[in-house]
Motif scaffolding. Structure first.
Motif, PDB file in Angstrom:
ATOM      1  N   ASP A 106       0.823  -1.213   0.000  1.00 33.19           N
ATOM      2  CA  ASP A 106       0.000   0.000   0.000  1.00 33.19           C
ATOM      3  C   ASP A 106       0.853   1.257   0.000  1.00 33.19           C
ATOM      4  OD1 ASP A 106      -2.476  -1.212  -0.098  1.00 33.19           O
ATOM      5  OD2 ASP A 106      -2.693  -1.317   2.079  1.00 33.19           O
ATOM      6  N   SER A 120      -6.619   3.165  -8.132  1.00 33.26           N
ATOM      7  CA  SER A 120      -7.012   2.376  -6.958  1.00 33.26           C
ATOM      8  C   SER A 120      -7.078   0.921  -7.372  1.00 33.26           C
ATOM      9  CB  SER A 120      -8.363   2.852  -6.397  1.00 33.26           C
ATOM     10  OG  SER A 120      -9.348   2.865  -7.411  1.00 33.26           O
ATOM     11  N   ARG A 121      -6.865   0.028  -6.417  1.00 34.29           N
ATOM     12  CA  ARG A 121      -6.825  -1.398  -6.743  1.00 34.29           C
ATOM     13  C   ARG A 121      -6.966  -2.212  -5.471  1.00 34.29           C
ATOM     14  NH1 ARG A 121      -4.360  -0.267  -3.240  1.00 34.29           N
ATOM     15  NH2 ARG A 121      -2.255  -0.855  -2.651  1.00 34.29           N
ATOM     16  N   THR A 122      -7.408  -3.434  -5.618  1.00 31.26           N
ATOM     17  CA  THR A 122      -7.397  -4.401  -4.525  1.00 31.26           C
ATOM     18  C   THR A 122      -7.544  -5.791  -5.109  1.00 31.26           C
ATOM     19  OG1 THR A 122      -8.293  -4.915  -2.328  1.00 31.26           O
ATOM     20  CG2 THR A 122      -9.884  -4.449  -4.060  1.00 31.26           C
ATOM     21  N   THR A 126      -9.207  -9.676  -4.050  1.00 31.67           N
ATOM     22  CA  THR A 126     -10.060 -10.408  -3.126  1.00 31.67           C
ATOM     23  C   THR A 126     -10.197 -11.848  -3.608  1.00 31.67           C
ATOM     24  OG1 THR A 126     -12.108  -9.938  -4.344  1.00 31.67           O
ATOM     25  CG2 THR A 126     -11.425  -8.329  -2.671  1.00 31.67           C
ATOM     26  N   ASP A 156     -14.412   1.589  -2.105  1.00 33.55           N
ATOM     27  CA  ASP A 156     -13.004   1.787  -1.800  1.00 33.55           C
ATOM     28  C   ASP A 156     -12.201   2.186  -3.039  1.00 33.55           C
ATOM     29  OD1 ASP A 156     -13.481   1.069   0.830  1.00 33.55           O
ATOM     30  OD2 ASP A 156     -13.065  -1.051   0.461  1.00 33.55           O
ATOM     31  N   ARG A 166      -1.676  -9.963  -3.260  1.00 30.20           N
ATOM     32  CA  ARG A 166      -1.867  -8.517  -3.212  1.00 30.20           C
ATOM     33  C   ARG A 166      -0.552  -7.779  -3.433  1.00 30.20           C
ATOM     34  NH1 ARG A 166      -6.296  -7.907   1.775  1.00 30.20           N
ATOM     35  NH2 ARG A 166      -8.152  -8.051   0.425  1.00 30.20           N
ATOM     36  N   ASP A 184       0.220  -5.256  -6.464  1.00 29.25           N
ATOM     37  CA  ASP A 184       0.700  -3.902  -6.211  1.00 29.25           C
ATOM     38  C   ASP A 184       1.943  -3.601  -7.045  1.00 29.25           C
ATOM     39  OD1 ASP A 184      -1.273  -3.174  -4.440  1.00 29.25           O
ATOM     40  OD2 ASP A 184      -0.160  -3.758  -2.652  1.00 29.25           O
TER      41      ASP A 184
END
Length: 319
Positions: free
Chosen positions: A114, A198-200, A202, A214, A302, A306
Motif C-alpha cells: 500500500d 485504486s486497486r485491490t 479479493t 473503496d 496482493r 501492487d
C-alpha cells in the motif's frame, strides 16, 4: 546509483542503453521509495544485503518483462541495461533467485504494498499525469496458481477449498454457466490517462459491489461502472460528494426491458468504460500475466498485484 564505475568507463558510448528504462528511472524521485524499503533485508545472515532500492527495481523489471525469479537472476547477470537500472555495477555480484524471493517475502511481511503504491501514485499525480475526468471501475477473475479442488461442495455443504491456497475460492463467470476458482482483481482507472489509481485483490467469491466504494478516489468528476455496481446507497453517496453518477442501470426483476432512456444511457456509458477493458487486456495478455496468479495466499497475491500496478503505471506514464 547513477555514478559510472571504473569498468563502465571503458565501454563504448551508448552500450547497453535502454531508452524506456532510462525514462522510467528519471520519471520519479526514488528516494522516498528507498526510505520505505530500506527496512527490509533479503536475509538476516551471510554477506551484507544488496541495496534495498536495487532489489525493488529488480522486482519491477520482473513485472515489465514477465520473468520468473531464475529468469530475473539470469537477466541481471547478462543485461547491462538491467544492471544500470538497478544501480548494479558490472563488477558487482548479482542477487540470486533465492535472495530475490526472500526480499519479496520481506515486503509481504512488512506490508509495504500500500505504501509503495501510494507514494508512486502521489508523485504521478503531482507531476500532472492524472486527468481526474472520471474513474472507470471494474473487476476481473484470475485463476489461482494451485490446482483447483473438486468442483462442488462437501457433504456438509461447505465449499471445497485447496489446502495449498485456502484463500482462493469459487464463483461463477459473468455468463453464469461455469464455475471459476481463484481470485478477483478490482481496479479504478483514471479516465484519459489510463493510469490505475485504486486497486485491490479479493477471493473470487467477493462480489464486485462490495469493494466498489473503496475504489472511488473522491476528486474525480465522475464514476463509470457497469450494472453490477448499481446500488441506491452508492447513487446517493456519489451525488452527496459532487461526483457524477455514471453507473449503468440494471433491469428490475419482472421488468421486460429497460426504459428507452436508460438503455441509451447504458450504451453511452459503455462506450466510455470500455477503456478499463483495455487495461485488463494489458494486465492479462502482456508480460504481467494476470491470467493466473504466481503466488499462493491473498497477502502474497496482493503484493504481487501492487508491484504489477506500480510497474504498469510507471511504464504508461513514461510512454
Amino acid at each position: 546509483m547513477d555514478q559510472r564505475r571504473f569498468v563502465e568507463a571503458f565501454l563504448p558510448t551508448g552500450f547497453g542503453r535502454n531508452a524506456r528504462l532510462e525514462r522510467i528511472a528519471a520519471l520519479i524521485d526514488w528516494a522516498p521509495l528507498e526510505a520505505l524499503v530500506r527496512q527490509v533485508r533479503p536475509g538476516e545472515t551471510g554477506r551484507p544485503p544488496y541495496r534495498a532500492l536495487a532489489m525493488l527495481r529488480a522486482l519491477l523489471l520482473q513485472q515489465w518483462y514477465g520473468l520468473s525469479d531464475p529468469g530475473l537472476e539470469e537477466a541481471l547477470s547478462d543485461r547491462v541495461s538491467f544492471r544500470r537500472f538497478c544501480g548494479l555495477a558490472l563488477e558487482e555480484p548479482t542477487p540470486d533467485e533465492t535472495t530475490l524471493c526472500r526480499f519479496r517475502l520481506a515486503l509481504v511481511k512488512a506490508g509495504l504494498g500500500d505504501a509503495l503504491f501510494a507514494e508512486v501514485s502521489r508523485q504521478l499525480e503531482t507531476a500532472g499525469f492524472m486527468v481526474k475526468a472520471g474513474t472507470l471501475i471494474d473487476a476481473s477473475l484470475v485463476q489461482a496458481t494451485v490446482r483447483q479442488p473438486p468442483n462442488g461442495s462437501s457433504p456438509m455443504g461447505q465449499e471445497s477449498r485447496s489446502p495449498h491456497d485456502p484463500d482462493a475460492n469459487w464463483t461463477r463467470t459473468a455468463c453464469g454457466t461455469k464455475r471459476f476458482f481463484g481470485y478477483k482483481v478490482h481496479v479504478g482507472v483514471d479516465q484519459g490517462s489510463g493510469i490505475i489509481r485504486s486497486r485491490t485483490v479479493t477471493p473470487a467469491k467477493v462480489y464486485e459491489s462490495e469493494v466498489a466504494d473503496d475504489l472511488v478516489i473522491g476528486d474525480e468528476k465522475a464514476v463509470y461502472a457497469d450494472k453490477a455496481y448499481e446500488k441506491r446507497a452508492r447513487h446517493e453517496t456519489l451525488k452527496a460528494r459532487g461526483i457524477k453518477d455514471r453507473i449503468q442501470h440494471r433491469r428490475v426483476r419482472g421488468q421486460p426491458a429497460l426504459p428507452p432512456w436508460q438503455a441509451i444511457r447504458n450504451k453511452l456509458i459503455g462506450r466510455v468504460r470500455t477503456a478499463v477493458e483495455r487495461t485488463f487486456s494489458e494486465l492479462k495478455r502482456g508480460p504481467y500475466g494476470f491470467v493466473r496468479m504466481r503466488y499462493r495466499g491473498l497477502t502474497r497475491c496482493r503484493l504481487h498485484f501492487d508491484l504489477s500496478v506500480i510497474a504498469y503505471n510507471l511504464r504508461r506514464a513514461a510512454g
